[in-house]
Design an enzyme around this catalytic site. Structure first.
Site, short mmCIF file in Angstrom:
data_model
loop_
_atom_site.label_atom_id
_atom_site.label_comp_id
_atom_site.label_asym_id
_atom_site.label_seq_id
_atom_site.Cartn_x
_atom_site.Cartn_y
_atom_site.Cartn_z
N TYR A 21 -28.78 80.50 -111.78
CA TYR A 21 -29.83 80.49 -110.77
C TYR A 21 -29.25 80.18 -109.40
CZ TYR A 21 -33.73 78.81 -108.00
OH TYR A 21 -34.62 78.60 -106.98
N GLU A 43 -43.13 77.16 -108.58
CA GLU A 43 -43.13 76.01 -107.66
C GLU A 43 -44.38 75.16 -107.84
OE1 GLU A 43 -40.77 74.74 -105.92
OE2 GLU A 43 -39.34 76.39 -105.79
N TRP A 51 -36.63 70.79 -110.60
CA TRP A 51 -36.54 72.25 -110.70
C TRP A 51 -35.83 72.62 -112.00
CZ3 TRP A 51 -38.96 76.30 -109.46
CH2 TRP A 51 -38.39 77.55 -109.64
#
Length: 191
Positions: A21, A43, A51
């Protein structure tokens, strides 16, 4: 994939999903409404969590939310809501699930008003990426303004910190740290 020796210090080097990522998505300018939508949904769920937690559940979210098909999500009913609340592969937060469904409808309204969500979100910077080091802040005047506008339109879970993180994810903010080989200054020096 680029040959990257040094990454932003927050990257968990034991997690291949996180490494991938960081190396291929985070901070890369994204204009596809489909990807902009996926990142926005993720989000919402990330608010108050790491995250990495969301990233580890990303595939589960993709399956649970019908491949992030906005048209399907806009029509979710009580049965689908109950299914999501019982899905242990995602974050089972009632308010976040409701926000994902309701915010999807507002996302579509923004698409209709601006021609695309990309035109809307990138319009705040005239299509330009802002370069800064991720160590600096968690909000900015830009994230404040976008958060305020999205809230005015009726979205929830779009506080300035969430939007700031979103802007980093979609490349409006390129915030690779100075220690990272993807830091814009280092990339320019290599070219």
């Amino acid at each position: 994939m680029k040959n990257i020796e040094h990454r932003c210090s927050y990257v968990n080097m034991k997690n291949p999903l996180y490494i991938s990522y960081h190396d291929t998505e985070w901070g890369v300018p994204e204009h596809s409404d489909q990807k902009l939508y996926e990142f926005l949904i993720l989000e919402f769920f990330q608010a108050g969590l790491s995250w990495e937690c969301i990233l580890n559940k990303r595939e589960n979210f993709r399956i649970a939310f019908d491949g992030f098909d906005i048209d399907k999500i806009c029509t979710y009913d009580e049965a689908k809501y109950a299914e999501l609340m019982n899905n242990s592969g995602i974050i089972r937060n009632r308010r976040k699930i409701v926000a994902a469904i309701n915010n999807s409808k507002i996302f579509k309204e923004i698409q209709q008003e601006f021609g695309s969500f990309g035109a809307y979100i990138w319009g705040f910077t005239d299509g330009k990426t802002i370069v800064e080091d991720y160590h600096i802040h968690t909000t900015s005047p830009l994230s404040d303004a976008i958060s305020k506008d999205l809230k005015k339109r009726g979205m929830t879970f779009v506080g300035s910190t969430t939007i700031y993180s979103y802007l980093q994810a979609i490349g409006i903010l390129n915030a690779h740290g100075s220690e990272c080989d993807l830091c814009p200054g280092k990339l320019e020096a290599k070219q």
